[in-house]
Scaffold this motif. Structure first.
Motif, PDB file in Angstrom:
ATOM      1  N   ASN A   4      -4.717  -3.825  -8.189  1.00 27.44           N
ATOM      2  CA  ASN A   4      -3.502  -2.814  -8.263  1.00 27.44           C
ATOM      3  C   ASN A   4      -2.422  -3.590  -8.772  1.00 27.44           C
TER       4      ASN A   4
ATOM      5  N   TYR B 117      -7.659   3.036  -1.695  1.00 32.54           N
ATOM      6  CA  TYR B 117      -7.100   2.942  -0.533  1.00 32.54           C
ATOM      7  C   TYR B 117      -5.449   3.542  -0.818  1.00 32.54           C
ATOM      8  N   ASP B 118      -5.156   4.184  -1.725  1.00 33.85           N
ATOM      9  CA  ASP B 118      -3.908   4.717  -2.009  1.00 33.85           C
ATOM     10  C   ASP B 118      -3.468   6.038  -1.432  1.00 33.85           C
TER      11      ASP B 118
ATOM     12  N   ALA C  15      -5.069  -1.763   3.941  1.00 36.54           N
ATOM     13  CA  ALA C  15      -5.074  -2.233   2.457  1.00 36.54           C
ATOM     14  C   ALA C  15      -3.693  -2.348   1.998  1.00 36.54           C
ATOM     15  N   GLN C  16      -2.702  -1.420   2.663  1.00 36.98           N
ATOM     16  CA  GLN C  16      -1.340  -1.655   2.370  1.00 36.98           C
ATOM     17  C   GLN C  16      -0.751  -2.891   2.724  1.00 36.98           C
TER      18      GLN C  16
ATOM     19  N   ILE D  15     -11.158  -4.044  -0.137  1.00 34.00           N
ATOM     20  CA  ILE D  15      -9.653  -3.974  -0.189  1.00 34.00           C
ATOM     21  C   ILE D  15      -9.036  -5.095  -0.868  1.00 34.00           C
TER      22      ILE D  15
ATOM     23  N   TYR E 201      -6.999   3.475  -7.325  1.00 36.51           N
ATOM     24  CA  TYR E 201      -6.735   2.792  -6.167  1.00 36.51           C
ATOM     25  C   TYR E 201      -7.403   3.373  -5.049  1.00 36.51           C
TER      26      TYR E 201
ATOM     27  N   HIS F 170      -6.540   2.717   4.788  1.00 36.07           N
ATOM     28  CA  HIS F 170      -5.228   2.751   4.155  1.00 36.07           C
ATOM     29  C   HIS F 170      -4.194   1.823   4.645  1.00 36.07           C
TER      30      HIS F 170
ATOM     31  N   ARG G 190       2.594  -8.229  -3.139  1.00 38.83           N
ATOM     32  CA  ARG G 190       3.939  -7.842  -3.855  1.00 38.83           C
ATOM     33  C   ARG G 190       4.832  -8.954  -3.295  1.00 38.83           C
TER      34      ARG G 190
ATOM     35  N   GLN H 199      -9.295  -4.700  -4.870  1.00 39.97           N
ATOM     36  CA  GLN H 199      -8.685  -3.532  -5.481  1.00 39.97           C
ATOM     37  C   GLN H 199      -7.255  -3.662  -5.215  1.00 39.97           C
ATOM     38  N   SER H 200      -6.900  -4.148  -4.180  1.00 40.43           N
ATOM     39  CA  SER H 200      -5.151  -4.325  -4.133  1.00 40.43           C
ATOM     40  C   SER H 200      -4.866  -5.555  -5.115  1.00 40.43           C
TER      41      SER H 200
ATOM     42  N   LEU I 105      -1.711  -5.289   0.324  1.00 40.72           N
ATOM     43  CA  LEU I 105      -1.002  -4.976  -0.875  1.00 40.72           C
ATOM     44  C   LEU I 105       0.377  -5.521  -0.880  1.00 40.72           C
TER      45      LEU I 105
END
Length: 895
Positions: A619, A557-558, A568-569, A612, A555, A565, A576, A615-616, A572
């Motif tokens: 992930n 952008y981790d 992306a969070q 972003i 990942y 970052h 979630r 990949q998120s 993400l």
């Protein structure tokens, strides 16, 4: 047990009695049938008189039951055929009437009913069963029970198939094997007839085999690629081939070639070697009484094959009448051992052994454990002394069961060679790879002390053949088998034997095999565990053998240091929290606006946002396969919006690139994600193929071929499903119209049956139902997608291997051109990685052409025009090889 006052004990005993009463009851007929099928469980020769008496004493005689048992035994236990022939021979002198009245011999009545079963096999074109029945008839001919004239006529009925106009290779090959093997066995009974009949049968098979030269050229398992015309020594004959030269330490042998070599050997010896090649337990039975006439086989005509025309294709180039199935290629079997270790299939005895083992492997595919047991017990059905006795077995007295001259083979090596030969048939084996792999595993479990060494020798032989031109598809299957076999036995292998090969160039086939095998092993176990099984020289990064990291996601952008970052969070966290797809899309739009004003990546904002998001999402789905599916299914609208924004082609390629980068440490997951993106129609198969060619590093390797193969199979599979749906709906529409007409006629009270009724009725316009119209539209669209996928693949190979300029005579691909010259192949020890990479790419081009030839033939004109037009007029060796391979695969090369 507690007592039930309402008769509990009585109820319990009554239930037990009912259970016993429900047990299957075996009738005397069932017992007789079982006894016939189980002939030879201990000693077939000793059991024959006892079984003969059991059949004779059975009253009343049930010919149908006995004949059915013989049919099952002959077609499902072919190694027992000579003993069934001996049993029929013993029964032939016994009258069917147990009261002593004049009656037909019991053997004749059984044969008459058996013939009905053979005719049924023939009508269904059940080729294997028909061929095994011919074996049975051939043995009975030698036993003087079947007339030689009728046996010759039966064999000639199969050679007549070879002269049919437009006969397919598969049909002709099967018919030729029926005739050839029948003649091998029955030769001693036919030699008293005119030798012309025997010669004609051999000549017919030879004439057909001579027409398959080009097809043989494309499916040989070992290949040296170069452009000069060379001579190939294949046994006793030398034949000319163009563009390829094949060799192995022990040459690969084509099925019909070996049949002809063995047959000609028998003919030249006046069939004196037949008795040494095929068991004849009936040889010592006294000759027939002159008063008992021989059985005359009825005349037969091999039914024509069913050709399914595809009336749905709208492509002008589609020619389904010429479509060839993948299994219609000639079959080449690798030889791994010398003739003193395993029998030479070019000899009658060797051909008989290999054919018997192949039949066992094919028939018992449904039960690999039983198959393994029967393979190890095969010597009891062959001549004593054909195989070396097992270690520790008692030594027979001198002169009894002594080794037959020229035999004394190693059973386990013969079995493993036969299994691997069937496993490595190109372009596709008859059964799933997992069957052959698991069968070898079962053999090792049954007799580890004898099978294990044979497996080890086979691995070393195949590994040595990697540098001698082993086909890339065969090498890929070899790596797959090696890894799975190691996983079943603790991953124990003597890797240090191959440490010296680390000095070879990185793309050398042996180095490539090591990487693939270890990658497969890691998939079946754990990175650290596999690392511990390898010698130290293989573990370092300089060895380019073991992945530097264990398989897992990457990942991007981790890392908090990544400039995106925080963005992306935020995405993400939405995933979630299982936010709705529309909310995520809205957030991405806001994020895009923010990046356009603050980010320095001008023109790449769309790509950044797409990266972003994808990949998120991956992930979130990286925890398990079910998580991946749930994530993709939940956010399908999001993925579709990502592909629809901006340049669609670029967007789809970007999604594929992002997925490949996220799983770059686990290439298996790359293939899985690509497959799911195609399944949910986020990307098309053509997109995957185009991406694969665009992102290759030089040539094409097995991983990239697997990606393309998955895309091609997806496109072809969709067309097959759509065609079946259209066919089903069309049949449903026709049935509905027929019922409506019948009902209308009935309501008119018979007036519709008047003679002049049709003359006054105007033809009604037939309209398809909405469901059928939709299905036809979908089929047309999927057919277009299929053609596009095939075209893009062909164009990619031409770009990789052909000249790189619009002028086809200028600027040829240097490495692709180099490896097709004879001098370069003989100097391959000095090849660099680019040369070996080009050689592997040539191999995958060959596999593409032969594996997908049925589909390529449908669009041959269109595909050739699109891909090869710019190469017309070029005399470059690489161009000539590209066209030669294409012409053979599409059936346009008849030389």
């Amino acid at each position: 047990m507690s007592y039930d006052r309402r008769g509990g004990y009585r109820r319990r005993y009554r239930d037990d009695y009912d259970d016993r009463r429900r047990e299957p009851f075996e009738t005397p007929e069932d017992k007789l049938k079982t006894a016939i099928i189980k002939l030879g469980e201990v000693d077939a020769i000793e059991e024959l008189p006892r079984l003969q008496k059991q059949i004779q004493d059975h009253v009343p005689v049930n010919i149908a039951i006995v004949s059915e048992a013989f049919r099952i035994g002959v077609t499902e236990q072919p190694y027992k055929i000579p003993y069934y022939a001996a049993l029929i021979r013993l029964l032939h002198e016994h009258p069917a009437d147990s009261m002593g009245h004049a009656a037909s011999p019991l053997g004749r009545l059984i044969l008459e009913d058996f013939w009905k079963g053979f005719q049924a096999y023939l009508d269904k074109l059940a080729w294997r069963e028909a061929r095994l029945c011919i074996h049975f008839f051939a043995h009975l001919t030698v036993a003087q029970l079947i007339s030689p004239e009728s046996m010759v006529a039966l064999l000639q009925a199969f050679t007549a198939v070879l002269d049919e106009f437009g006969v397919s290779h598969g049909r002709a090959k099967r018919a030729a094997l029926c005739a050839a093997e029948g003649l091998m066995i029955s030769g001693p009974g036919l030699r008293t007839l005119s030798p012309t009949n025997v010669t004609d049968i051999v000549s017919a098979i030879q004439a057909f085999n001579d027409t398959t030269g080009s097809a043989k050229w494309l499916v040989q398992p070992t290949v040296k690629v170069f452009s000069d015309e060379v001579m190939i020594d294949n046994g006793d004959e030398v034949q000319s081939e163009f563009l390829l030269f094949f060799s192995l330490l022990t040459p690969a042998l084509q099925l019909l070639d070996t049949a002809l070599f063995a047959l000609k050997t028998l003919v030249d010896s006046d069939f004196k070697q037949t008795a040494d090649s095929f068991p004849q337990p009936y040889a010592n039975i006294p000759a027939l009484d002159n008063e008992l006439s021989q059985f005359v086989l009825p005349s037969v005509l091999v039914p024509p094959e069913i050709i399914e025309l595809d009336a749905l294709s709208n492509d002008a180039d589609a020619d389904d009448t010429a479509q060839v199935k993948k299994e219609e290629w000639p079959e080449y079997f690798l030889r791994l051992f010398d003739n003193d270790v395993s029998p030479d299939p070019n000899t009658p005895a060797g051909y008989a052994v290999r054919t018997a083992l192949l039949d066992i492997i094919s028939i018992f595919e449904v039960n690999r454990k039983e198959c393994a047991r029967l393979l190890l017990e095969y010597p009891k059905w062959n001549h004593p002394g054909s195989f070396k006795p097992k270690p520790g077995a008692p030594v027979p007295p001198e002169g009894e069961n002594s080794p037959v001259p020229g035999k004394d083979w190693q059973l386990e090596s013969t079995i493993i060679e036969t299994i691997l030969g069937a496993f490595l048939i190109l372009p596709e084996s008859s059964h799933k790879s997992v069957y052959y792999i698991s069968l070898i595993t079962e053999l090792c479990k049954l007799s580890p002390s004898t099978v294990g060494p044979a497996v080890g020798k086979s691995i070393r032989k195949l590994y040595g053949a990697l540098s001698e031109g082993l086909d890339v598809e065969a090498a890929r299957r070899f790596a797959e088998w090696f890894a799975v076999h190691m996983s079943n036995f603790g991953f124990q292998w003597v890797w240090k034997e191959w440490v010296p090969d680390l000095a070879l160039t990185v793309q050398h086939p042996r180095r490539t095999f090591m990487r693939r095998a270890i990658e497969f092993e890691i998939r079946l176990s754990y990175h650290d565990r596999i690392l511990k099984t390898l010698p130290e020289p293989m573990q370092g990064p300089d060895a380019h053998t073991v992945p530097e990291q264990a398989p897992g996601p990457d990942y991007e952008y981790d890392d908090p240091a990544n400039p995106h970052h925080d963005a992306a969070q935020s995405v993400l966290n939405l995933f979630r929290g299982r936010a709705k797809a529309d909310d995520v899309i809205a957030h991405l739009d806001t994020l895009k606006t923010t990046l356009e004003t603050t980010d320095d990546t001008e023109g790449n904002v769309d790509a950044t946002v797409r990266s972003i998001a994808v990949q998120s999402l991956l992930n979130i789905g990286s925890r398990s396969f079910s998580h991946l599916l749930n994530a993709i299914e939940r956010y399908l609208p999001l993925l579709r919006s990502l592909t629809s924004s901006g340049n669609t082609v670029e967007s789809k390629a970007g999604i594929l690139s992002t997925a490949a980068a996220f799983w770059r440490h686990n290439r298996q997951m790359v293939g899985i994600v690509f497959d799911k993106l195609m399944q949910y129609q986020i990307v098309d198969p053509t997109d995957v193929i185009a991406w694969t060619f665009a992102n290759r590093a030089g040539g094409l390797d097995a991983f990239e071929w697997d990606l393309m193969r998955g895309a091609l199979d997806k496109a072809n599979g969709r067309v097959v499903i759509a065609r079946r749906r259209v066919t089903a709906l069309r049949k449903e529409d026709d049935d509905t119209r027929a019922r409506a007409k019948a009902q209308a006629g009935a309501e008119e009270g018979g007036s519709a049956m008047e003679v002049d009724a049709d003359a006054n009725t105007k033809p009604e316009e037939v309209t398809d139902s909405p469901a059928l119209a939709t299905a036809i539209k979908a089929f047309t669209s999927l057919t277009r997608e299929q053609r596009g996928a095939l075209s893009r693949t062909l164009e990619g190979f031409v770009d990789c291997l052909g000249p790189n300029a619009s002028d086809a005579s200028a600027n040829p691909n240097p490495h692709a051109r180099t490896v097709v010259t004879e001098s370069a192949w003989h100097n391959r020890a000095n090849w660099d990685s680019d040369d070996w990479s080009a050689w592997e790419t040539w191999g995958w081009y060959r596999q593409f052409c032969r594996a997908y030839s049925p589909y390529l033939r449908n669009y041959s004109n269109t595909l050739y025009t699109v891909s090869f037009a710019r190469l017309d007029g070029s005399t470059d060796p690489a161009t000539e090889l590209l066209k030669k391979t294409w012409n053979v695969a599409t059936g346009q090369d008849v030389s």
